[in-house]
Write a protein that holds these residues in place. Structure first.
Motif, PDB file in Angstrom:
ATOM      1  N   LEU A  78       0.824  -1.205   0.000  1.00 48.12           N
ATOM      2  CA  LEU A  78       0.000   0.000   0.000  1.00 48.12           C
ATOM      3  C   LEU A  78       0.860   1.258   0.000  1.00 48.12           C
ATOM      4  CD1 LEU A  78      -2.811   1.231   0.045  1.00 48.12           C
ATOM      5  CD2 LEU A  78      -2.806   1.032   2.545  1.00 48.12           C
ATOM      6  N   ALA A  79       1.951   1.234   0.766  1.00 42.30           N
ATOM      7  CA  ALA A  79       2.871   2.381   0.787  1.00 42.30           C
ATOM      8  C   ALA A  79       3.512   2.575  -0.581  1.00 42.30           C
ATOM      9  CB  ALA A  79       3.942   2.174   1.856  1.00 42.30           C
ATOM     10  N   HIS A  80       3.888   1.475  -1.220  1.00 39.31           N
ATOM     11  CA  HIS A  80       4.502   1.564  -2.540  1.00 39.31           C
ATOM     12  C   HIS A  80       3.507   2.102  -3.572  1.00 39.31           C
ATOM     13  CE1 HIS A  80       7.215  -0.791  -0.265  1.00 39.31           C
ATOM     14  NE2 HIS A  80       6.783  -1.979  -0.602  1.00 39.31           N
ATOM     15  N   GLN A  81       2.257   1.636  -3.499  1.00 38.65           N
ATOM     16  CA  GLN A  81       1.231   2.103  -4.420  1.00 38.65           C
ATOM     17  C   GLN A  81       0.968   3.596  -4.242  1.00 38.65           C
ATOM     18  OE1 GLN A  81      -2.046  -0.466  -3.499  1.00 38.65           O
ATOM     19  NE2 GLN A  81      -1.181  -2.231  -4.550  1.00 38.65           N
ATOM     20  N   ARG A  82       0.868   4.014  -2.986  1.00 40.52           N
ATOM     21  CA  ARG A  82       0.565   5.431  -2.738  1.00 40.52           C
ATOM     22  C   ARG A  82       1.702   6.326  -3.212  1.00 40.52           C
ATOM     23  NH1 ARG A  82      -2.166   7.195   2.871  1.00 40.52           N
ATOM     24  NH2 ARG A  82      -3.593   5.585   2.092  1.00 40.52           N
ATOM     25  N   THR A  83       2.942   5.859  -3.054  1.00 39.44           N
ATOM     26  CA  THR A  83       4.085   6.632  -3.540  1.00 39.44           C
ATOM     27  C   THR A  83       4.069   6.705  -5.064  1.00 39.44           C
ATOM     28  OG1 THR A  83       5.394   5.915  -1.633  1.00 39.44           O
ATOM     29  CG2 THR A  83       6.599   6.851  -3.498  1.00 39.44           C
ATOM     30  N   ASP A 112      28.752 -16.225  -3.410  1.00 34.42           N
ATOM     31  CA  ASP A 112      28.614 -14.780  -3.528  1.00 34.42           C
ATOM     32  C   ASP A 112      27.251 -14.347  -2.988  1.00 34.42           C
ATOM     33  OD1 ASP A 112      29.011 -12.129  -4.144  1.00 34.42           O
ATOM     34  OD2 ASP A 112      28.506 -12.359  -6.271  1.00 34.42           O
ATOM     35  N   LEU A 113      27.089 -14.511  -1.688  1.00 29.58           N
ATOM     36  CA  LEU A 113      25.839 -14.194  -1.008  1.00 29.58           C
ATOM     37  C   LEU A 113      26.138 -13.211   0.120  1.00 29.58           C
ATOM     38  CD1 LEU A 113      24.465 -17.847  -0.645  1.00 29.58           C
ATOM     39  CD2 LEU A 113      24.007 -16.232  -2.505  1.00 29.58           C
ATOM     40  N   THR A 114      25.894 -11.949  -0.113  1.00 31.67           N
ATOM     41  CA  THR A 114      26.209 -10.941   0.908  1.00 31.67           C
ATOM     42  C   THR A 114      25.065  -9.968   1.134  1.00 31.67           C
ATOM     43  OG1 THR A 114      27.236  -9.502  -0.759  1.00 31.67           O
ATOM     44  CG2 THR A 114      28.687 -11.035   0.409  1.00 31.67           C
ATOM     45  N   ASP A 115      23.887 -10.248   0.569  1.00 28.85           N
ATOM     46  CA  ASP A 115      22.767  -9.319   0.741  1.00 28.85           C
ATOM     47  C   ASP A 115      22.271  -9.341   2.175  1.00 28.85           C
ATOM     48  OD1 ASP A 115      22.644  -8.423  -1.905  1.00 28.85           O
ATOM     49  OD2 ASP A 115      21.628 -10.261  -2.511  1.00 28.85           O
ATOM     50  N   GLY A 116      21.894  -8.168   2.661  1.00 31.09           N
ATOM     51  CA  GLY A 116      21.338  -8.057   3.996  1.00 31.09           C
ATOM     52  C   GLY A 116      19.883  -7.656   3.942  1.00 31.09           C
ATOM     53  N   ASN A 117      19.320  -7.346   5.105  1.00 31.68           N
ATOM     54  CA  ASN A 117      17.975  -6.773   5.148  1.00 31.68           C
ATOM     55  C   ASN A 117      18.149  -5.261   5.087  1.00 31.68           C
ATOM     56  OD1 ASN A 117      15.292  -6.272   5.382  1.00 31.68           O
ATOM     57  ND2 ASN A 117      15.094  -6.939   7.506  1.00 31.68           N
ATOM     58  N   ASP A 118      17.979  -4.714   3.892  1.00 37.21           N
ATOM     59  CA  ASP A 118      18.239  -3.289   3.662  1.00 37.21           C
ATOM     60  C   ASP A 118      17.055  -2.439   4.094  1.00 37.21           C
ATOM     61  OD1 ASP A 118      20.556  -4.193   2.485  1.00 37.21           O
ATOM     62  OD2 ASP A 118      19.856  -3.860   0.423  1.00 37.21           O
ATOM     63  N   ARG A 119      17.353  -1.179   4.398  1.00 37.10           N
ATOM     64  CA  ARG A 119      16.311  -0.163   4.595  1.00 37.10           C
ATOM     65  C   ARG A 119      16.702   1.036   3.755  1.00 37.10           C
ATOM     66  NH1 ARG A 119      16.880  -2.351   9.885  1.00 37.10           N
ATOM     67  NH2 ARG A 119      15.147  -3.768  10.274  1.00 37.10           N
ATOM     68  N   ALA A 120      15.750   1.463   2.936  1.00 35.69           N
ATOM     69  CA  ALA A 120      16.053   2.493   1.949  1.00 35.69           C
ATOM     70  C   ALA A 120      14.851   3.401   1.759  1.00 35.69           C
ATOM     71  CB  ALA A 120      16.438   1.842   0.622  1.00 35.69           C
ATOM     72  N   ILE A 121      15.064   4.464   0.983  1.00 34.68           N
ATOM     73  CA  ILE A 121      14.027   5.455   0.703  1.00 34.68           C
ATOM     74  C   ILE A 121      13.772   5.492  -0.794  1.00 34.68           C
ATOM     75  CG2 ILE A 121      13.327   7.865   0.958  1.00 34.68           C
ATOM     76  CD1 ILE A 121      16.311   6.728   2.929  1.00 34.68           C
ATOM     77  N   PHE A 122      12.491   5.511  -1.184  1.00 34.82           N
ATOM     78  CA  PHE A 122      12.095   5.524  -2.587  1.00 34.82           C
ATOM     79  C   PHE A 122      11.169   6.701  -2.874  1.00 34.82           C
ATOM     80  CE2 PHE A 122      13.244   1.266  -1.478  1.00 34.82           C
ATOM     81  CZ  PHE A 122      13.824   0.718  -2.612  1.00 34.82           C
ATOM     82  N   VAL A 123      11.135   7.109  -4.144  1.00 35.45           N
ATOM     83  CA  VAL A 123      10.210   8.143  -4.604  1.00 35.45           C
ATOM     84  C   VAL A 123       9.586   7.701  -5.921  1.00 35.45           C
ATOM     85  CG1 VAL A 123      11.343  10.113  -3.494  1.00 35.45           C
ATOM     86  CG2 VAL A 123      12.089   9.373  -5.775  1.00 35.45           C
TER      87      VAL A 123
END
Length: 321
Positions: A80-85, A246-257
């Protein structure tokens, strides 16, 4: 009846409307021209929510006193947050605070809003993922692997819901190692942990920060970290890269627009968040909540490329699960 497809098509149509009514590049000089919304794609009190609320006063200062409201929209794994953005005006005043769940749910077909409708401003956190066990049962990764090889199909690894960062971390490990293991989804990290401690499952894949109190109490222990290098706090715990994975991904937190946000506004937002990230207050917060194991910052272009690569990987893993 409102279906997933109805929402998807409505979101796409509104996104096109938003693109036609969005800000022009010349408006960047007057940005922000109205209050800014932080839409949090998670519930109150969680890691993403805490991240947004800690950043808020620092970002207000970096933006010259901008007014900011925080709105939690946890429904449908944050969709819902992604849709509203994506359906807001493309003027940089609506910011989507999201975790890795954005791209994992997209890969699973659970999120109708893709990277063609949203673009990252920046990544600010990358919580290290790890394989956790009860150390009384498995003292190290070698013993876990030996048990899994001797008991194909019987090893169970828990984590939060299907298509979560926990789940794709498990799938990545199973794919790379070739170990015959099964994933058991739970509604929370706490429940998955309790089932490891109770002997109902063999291990759990999750990020480090939620289990620190269990580690300190000696109840849980990481036996493999998804990292390039060994962590200073866990020098005896091997990494995925050491195992040639080659597995180094984490649980990321980011900002989108909105994807059509004019470049000058996107650049200004990125610059402001970098100022926040580099501040003493933010770095103290990151250290306090143990999010300083590795560099969290990643700019817009670099993070977009990483997300696109991860989307391809997660789509393959989830389709083959």
């Amino acid at each position: 009846m409102v279906t997933k497809h109805t929402i998807k098509y409505a979101a796409l149509g509104l996104a096109m409307l938003g693109a036609t009514t969005g800000a022009s590049a010349s408006d960047a000089d007057n940005f922000p021209s109205k209050p800014i919304q932080f839409l949090v794609a998670a519930g109150a009190g969680g890691g993403t929510d805490n991240f947004a609320r800690v950043v808020r006063p620092m970002f207000e200062e970096a933006m010259g006193g901008a007014r900011i409201t925080v709105v939690n929209l946890p429904a449908a794994s944050g969709a819902l947050a992604h849709q509203r953005t994506a359906t807001s005006a493309a003027d940089g005043h609506t910011l989507d605070f999201a975790s890795t769940t954005l791209v994992t749910s997209l890969a699973a077909g659970q999120n109708p809003v893709g990277l063609d409708q949203l673009t990252p401003v920046a990544r600010m956190q990358s919580d290290v993922m790890a394989l956790f066990v009860n150390p009384e049962r498995f003292p190290d990764f070698e013993s876990f692997v030996k048990y899994a090889e001797e008991n194909p199909g019987k090893v169970t690894v828990g984590g939060t819901h299907t298509a979560s960062p926990d789940h794709v971390t498990f799938l990545s490990l199973r794919d790379a190692s070739g170990l015959d293991m099964n994933f058991i989804p739970y509604d929370s990290t706490g429940n998955a942990t309790a089932n490891v401690l109770g002997g109902n499952i063999d291990a759990t894949t999750t990020s480090l920060s939620p289990l620190l109190s269990y580690i300190e109490a000696g109840q849980m222990m990481p036996i493999l970290v998804f990292s390039d290098e060994r962590l200073e706090d866990y020098p005896d715990v091997p990494t995925t890269v050491e195992n040639n994975w080659d597995l180094t991904d984490g649980n990321d937190r980011a900002i989108f627009v909105h994807a059509d946000t004019p470049a000058p506004i996107l650049q200004r937002l990125e610059k402001a968040f970098k100022e926040v990230y580099d501040s003493e207050d933010y770095q103290s917060y990151a250290e306090r909540v143990n999010l300083d194991y590795r560099e969290g910052w990643m700019g817009s272009d670099e993070y977009r490329q990483r997300l696109e690569n991860n989307y391809e990987l997660y789509s393959r893993l989830l389709q083959n699960d």
